[in-house]
Scaffold this motif. Sequence first.
Motif, short mmCIF file in Angstrom:
data_model
loop_
_atom_site.label_atom_id
_atom_site.label_comp_id
_atom_site.label_asym_id
_atom_site.label_seq_id
_atom_site.Cartn_x
_atom_site.Cartn_y
_atom_site.Cartn_z
N ALA A 79 27.44 26.39 84.01
CA ALA A 79 26.76 26.41 84.69
C ALA A 79 25.18 27.45 84.85
CB ALA A 79 27.38 26.65 86.40
N LEU A 80 25.46 27.96 84.43
CA LEU A 80 24.31 29.69 84.00
C LEU A 80 23.56 28.75 83.06
CD1 LEU A 80 26.56 32.76 84.38
CD2 LEU A 80 24.26 31.89 86.28
N LEU A 81 24.24 28.21 81.42
CA LEU A 81 23.49 27.32 80.84
C LEU A 81 22.63 26.56 81.52
CD1 LEU A 81 26.39 28.10 78.41
CD2 LEU A 81 23.97 29.44 77.86
N GLN A 82 23.49 25.75 81.96
CA GLN A 82 22.52 24.59 82.25
C GLN A 82 21.00 24.54 83.04
OE1 GLN A 82 23.71 21.34 80.32
NE2 GLN A 82 22.18 20.90 81.73
N ALA A 83 21.72 25.81 84.26
CA ALA A 83 20.95 25.93 84.94
C ALA A 83 19.03 26.24 84.26
CB ALA A 83 21.16 27.42 85.84
#
Length: 92
Positions: A79-83
């Motif tokens: 989720a952090l990487l995708q954001a």
Amino acid sequence: MSELVNDYFQPGWRTRTVECAACEWRGDSRDMTLEPHEDFSEYLCPRCEDIMLVVRHPDLVQVRAAAAAGHAEAQEQLALLQAYLDRPDRER
């Protein structure tokens, strides 16, 4: 001799008790000194600073695979990487 952890998402590597080959201190990664690097992290003996664990950081493919397999930490990381990847101001 340090131990290599190739799979960051391998269950139990953080809590497994290991023994320092140099001074025979025993403990798990939570009690060791963390030395982060770009592609891996080293975990040092808190007594003699010998390298006990070398943990490879996962790449995006590994994070996605672990997240798809239901690994909670991988899902958070994804989720952090995708954001970050979805940010409009990020250079591509």
